[in-house]
Structures are given as structure tokens and as C-alpha cells.
Design a protein around this motif. Structure first.
Motif, PDB file in Angstrom:
ATOM      1  N   ALA A 194       0.830  -1.212   0.000  1.00  0.00           N
ATOM      2  CA  ALA A 194       0.000   0.000   0.000  1.00  0.00           C
ATOM      3  C   ALA A 194       0.855   1.248   0.000  1.00  0.00           C
ATOM      4  O   ALA A 194       0.578   2.216  -0.724  1.00  0.00           O
ATOM      5  CB  ALA A 194      -0.932  -0.012   1.213  1.00  0.00           C
ATOM      6  N   VAL A 195       1.917   1.245   0.801  1.00  0.00           N
ATOM      7  CA  VAL A 195       2.793   2.411   0.877  1.00  0.00           C
ATOM      8  C   VAL A 195       3.504   2.630  -0.457  1.00  0.00           C
ATOM      9  O   VAL A 195       3.587   3.752  -0.956  1.00  0.00           O
ATOM     10  CB  VAL A 195       3.801   2.242   2.026  1.00  0.00           C
ATOM     11  N   ALA A 196       4.032   1.546  -1.039  1.00  0.00           N
ATOM     12  CA  ALA A 196       4.735   1.675  -2.316  1.00  0.00           C
ATOM     13  C   ALA A 196       3.817   2.163  -3.425  1.00  0.00           C
ATOM     14  O   ALA A 196       4.244   2.863  -4.341  1.00  0.00           O
ATOM     15  CB  ALA A 196       5.349   0.333  -2.705  1.00  0.00           C
ATOM     16  N   THR A 197       2.544   1.823  -3.340  1.00  0.00           N
ATOM     17  CA  THR A 197       1.592   2.206  -4.382  1.00  0.00           C
ATOM     18  C   THR A 197       1.138   3.653  -4.257  1.00  0.00           C
ATOM     19  O   THR A 197       0.982   4.344  -5.266  1.00  0.00           O
ATOM     20  CB  THR A 197       0.356   1.279  -4.323  1.00  0.00           C
ATOM     21  N   HIS A 198       0.937   4.137  -3.048  1.00  0.00           N
ATOM     22  CA  HIS A 198       0.248   5.417  -2.869  1.00  0.00           C
ATOM     23  C   HIS A 198       1.076   6.532  -2.233  1.00  0.00           C
ATOM     24  O   HIS A 198       0.575   7.656  -2.111  1.00  0.00           O
ATOM     25  CB  HIS A 198      -1.003   5.202  -2.013  1.00  0.00           C
ATOM     26  N   ALA A 199       2.293   6.274  -1.830  1.00  0.00           N
ATOM     27  CA  ALA A 199       3.074   7.298  -1.137  1.00  0.00           C
ATOM     28  C   ALA A 199       3.402   8.476  -2.046  1.00  0.00           C
ATOM     29  O   ALA A 199       3.530   8.329  -3.261  1.00  0.00           O
ATOM     30  CB  ALA A 199       4.367   6.702  -0.592  1.00  0.00           C
ATOM     31  N   SER A 200       3.563   9.642  -1.446  1.00  0.00           N
ATOM     32  CA  SER A 200       3.887  10.864  -2.188  1.00  0.00           C
ATOM     33  C   SER A 200       5.386  11.056  -2.372  1.00  0.00           C
ATOM     34  O   SER A 200       5.803  12.006  -3.025  1.00  0.00           O
ATOM     35  CB  SER A 200       3.311  12.086  -1.452  1.00  0.00           C
ATOM     36  N   CYS A 201       6.188  10.181  -1.797  1.00  0.00           N
ATOM     37  CA  CYS A 201       7.644  10.291  -1.889  1.00  0.00           C
ATOM     38  C   CYS A 201       8.207   8.928  -2.265  1.00  0.00           C
ATOM     39  O   CYS A 201       7.480   7.922  -2.266  1.00  0.00           O
ATOM     40  CB  CYS A 201       8.222  10.766  -0.557  1.00  0.00           C
ATOM     41  N   PRO A 202       9.501   8.848  -2.588  1.00  0.00           N
ATOM     42  CA  PRO A 202      10.101   7.539  -2.863  1.00  0.00           C
ATOM     43  C   PRO A 202       9.953   6.593  -1.686  1.00  0.00           C
ATOM     44  O   PRO A 202       9.950   7.015  -0.522  1.00  0.00           O
ATOM     45  CB  PRO A 202      11.571   7.887  -3.129  1.00  0.00           C
ATOM     46  N   VAL A 203       9.832   5.298  -1.987  1.00  0.00           N
ATOM     47  CA  VAL A 203       9.652   4.280  -0.962  1.00  0.00           C
ATOM     48  C   VAL A 203      10.748   3.223  -1.101  1.00  0.00           C
ATOM     49  O   VAL A 203      10.927   2.650  -2.174  1.00  0.00           O
ATOM     50  CB  VAL A 203       8.272   3.598  -1.073  1.00  0.00           C
ATOM     51  N   ALA A 204      11.467   2.976  -0.012  1.00  0.00           N
ATOM     52  CA  ALA A 204      12.479   1.924   0.010  1.00  0.00           C
ATOM     53  C   ALA A 204      11.885   0.700   0.700  1.00  0.00           C
ATOM     54  O   ALA A 204      11.372   0.793   1.819  1.00  0.00           O
ATOM     55  CB  ALA A 204      13.731   2.389   0.747  1.00  0.00           C
ATOM     56  N   VAL A 205      11.949  -0.429   0.011  1.00  0.00           N
ATOM     57  CA  VAL A 205      11.452  -1.690   0.550  1.00  0.00           C
ATOM     58  C   VAL A 205      12.661  -2.570   0.846  1.00  0.00           C
ATOM     59  O   VAL A 205      13.446  -2.879  -0.055  1.00  0.00           O
ATOM     60  CB  VAL A 205      10.506  -2.392  -0.445  1.00  0.00           C
ATOM     61  N   ILE A 206      12.814  -2.969   2.108  1.00  0.00           N
ATOM     62  CA  ILE A 206      13.991  -3.702   2.545  1.00  0.00           C
ATOM     63  C   ILE A 206      13.610  -5.163   2.769  1.00  0.00           C
ATOM     64  O   ILE A 206      12.808  -5.479   3.646  1.00  0.00           O
ATOM     65  CB  ILE A 206      14.583  -3.108   3.840  1.00  0.00           C
ATOM     66  N   ARG A 207      14.214  -6.035   1.959  1.00  0.00           N
ATOM     67  CA  ARG A 207      13.895  -7.463   2.040  1.00  0.00           C
ATOM     68  C   ARG A 207      15.125  -8.310   2.347  1.00  0.00           C
ATOM     69  O   ARG A 207      15.182  -9.472   2.002  1.00  0.00           O
ATOM     70  CB  ARG A 207      13.333  -7.947   0.698  1.00  0.00           C
TER      71      ARG A 207
END
Length: 293
Positions: A131-144
Motif C-alpha cells: 500500500a505504501v509503495a503504491t500510494h506514497a507521495s515520496c520515494p519508498v524503500a522496501v527492505i527485504r
């Protein structure tokens, strides 16, 4: 907080979110940005739970939230012992995704962990990162990252996916910035088709493939040229392939310290806020993934 826009990290107490904190702390040190650690407490009634609870319930929830944030702050400081970073911690009462999305309007970046082991974790907590990666207003870092992999000390390049559309332009700019901050090589990967292409008898001769490859290489160089002038310290290596961008980006990401992609690819419907390539990579790459809108 300082005048810099903060890097915001979602905290749920899991090992994955602590890995996200460690990565975000390093990013904050590189950018001289403050770090904002956010967690949410469980509110009865919102999730279909009866409201009749002891008065001490909210106090216990708030205390647990503060304990999670204290551990996260310790993790952040331990990740960058040679730097002083400004850290703010907040216990919220809204939904995790909602609280992070609200803060994205004033953030440099949102950072979330996504290495969920259990079925419930993947279904509930994993949906927050989506949800955050789809709708955020800024870049999103996903840590896996894997638990035994120190994602802050991985040598290797920054990799960026370039599809030739306007949606990849912000990703290119941010990839150059990240490579410059990290003093690393930048690898730009361009696939000129999202579908599987094969040579055919009715028009896909080797000569035509060679010509197309030359055209696509020139397009990639054009996309990179302006940014390269602004970042003369960044060494750039280009890779041009025919198709299957997800596969090629995943391969390059195996030895990368960061993979940067746009949130949407070419030719998609405007309502598809997260492209198929970035969505697939979010659930498969091990190195940190930065999704740029």
C-alpha cells in the motif's frame, strides 16, 4: 526536527523492520537528514474487536509501542556509530499504512521492511509495504534483506531500471544521486519490451535486432546524458536487453547495494499506480529496492 525533510521508517518490532531501520539510518547519515521512527498501537473496535477492555489496555499498548521505538532507535545509532543523526519517535493510533502515507507528503523517503516469514505476516504486514509503495507521495524503500546479510555494508553498484518512458526519469535522477552519495558505480538496465520477444520468420531478422539494439542503446544514452553531466563522479555502465526487464533487473540486483525503479512503467493504465515490474521486484529481490514516483 531540522530543516531537512525526514526519512520515515515504519516500525512493527519485527527483525525485518529493524533491518529497515539500519538501512534508513545509513541513508540518513549520507543525506544529513533526520530519521523519523513511527509505530502504531492496536485500537480495539477498529479491527472488529469488542471495545470492552480494561482502562490499562491503552497504557500497555502505548508502553509496548515506546519499547519498540526505543529498540529501533538503538538499532539506528548502532548502524552509524561514527555519525550523529537526529531521531524522532512517534506512537500513532491510526492504521500503519495510513500513518505512513500521511507522513509521506513531507518526507524525503519512506522505508519499510518486507521480509515476512509467516503466512499471517505476509498477508497482513506485507500489505502495508504494498500500500505504501503504491500510494506514497515520496520515494519508498522496501527492505527485504536476509537476516544474516548486512545490507549496509554490501559493496557493489546502484542499479536503475530505464524503460524509456517519462515514468523512469525521476528514478534515473535519484539513482545518480544515490550512486554519488555512496561513491559507487551506476548500472543502467534498459529492456525495450516488457513482453517476451523472439526472432521470427516474418520479420525479426538478426540484422533488424542489431539495428534495434543500436537505436535502444542511443535512447538509453540520451536518457542518461543530462544527469551524467551533473554527476561527473559517477561511473555509468549500461546494459541493453530485448525483453523481460524483471528478470534482468533481478539478476543485476543480486550483487547490488540498491535497485532503483519507477513506480509505473510504459503503456500502463493511469489507474495502475504500481507497475508490474516494480511490483514483481518488490516481492523478489533481496537487495534494498527504491521505488520512485
Amino acid at each position: 526536527m531540522s530543516g531537512h525533510r525526514p526519512i520515515v521508517v515504519g516500525i512493527d518490532g519485527s527483525p525485518s523492520s529493524l533491518q529497515a531501520v539500519a538501512w534508513a539510518a545509513r541513508e540518513a547519515a549520507l543525506r544529513s537528514s533526520p530519521l523519523s521512527l513511527v509505530t502504531t498501537m492496536f485500537v480495539p473496535g477498529r479491527y472488529g474487536v469488542p471495545i470492552g477492555v480494561p482502562a490499562s489496555f491503552f497504557q500497555d499498548e502505548e508502553r509496548d509501542g515506546k519499547d519498540r521505538l526505543d529498540r529501533a532507535a538503538q538499532t539506528a545509532r548502532a548502524a552509524v556509530p561514527e555519525h550523529h543523526i537526529e531521531i524522532e519517535t512517534t506512537v500513532c493510533s491510526g492504521t500503519p499504512a495510513g500513518e505512513l502515507l500521511e507522513r509521506s507528503a513531507d518526507a524525503t523517503m519512506l522505508v519499510v521492511g518486507a521480509n515476512r516469514r509467516g503466512i499471517v505476516e505476509r498477508a497482513v504486514l506485507g500489505s502495508v509495504s504494498s500500500a505504501v509503495a503504491t500510494h506514497a507521495s515520496c520515494p519508498v524503500a522496501v527492505i527485504r534483506g536476509e537476516p544474516d546479510r548486512n545490507i549496509n555494508d554490501i559493496p557493489g553498484p546502484v542499479v536503475v531500471g530505464v524503460d524509456g518512458s517519462q515514468h523512469s526519469e525521476p528514478a534515473i535522477s535519484m539513482a545518480f544521486e544515490e550512486a554519488s552519495l555512496r561513491q559507487s558505480e551506476l548500472v543502467a538496465v534498459h529492456a525495450w519490451s516488457d513482453i517476451v520477444l523472439e526472432l521470427s520468420l516474418d520479420g525479426g531478422s538478426e540484422a533488424e535486432w542489431t539495428r534495434d539494439a543500436a537505436n535502444e542503446t542511443a535512447l538509453l544514452s540520451e536518457n542518461l546524458a543530462g544527469r551524467a553531466e551533473n554527476y561527473p563522479d559517477v561511473k555509468v555502465r549500461t546494459i541493453v536487453v530485448r525483453d523481460r526487464p524483471t528478470r534482468h533487473l533481478r539478476e543485476q540486483a543480486e550483487n547490488a547495494q540498491l535497485l532503483v525503479v519507477g513506480s509505473r512503467g510504459r503503456g500502463g493504465f493511469s489507474s495502475m499506480l504500481l507497475g508490474s515490474t516494480s511490483r514483481a521486484l518488490m516481492h523478489s529481490v533481496v537487495c534494498p529496492l527504491l521505488i520512485v514516483r
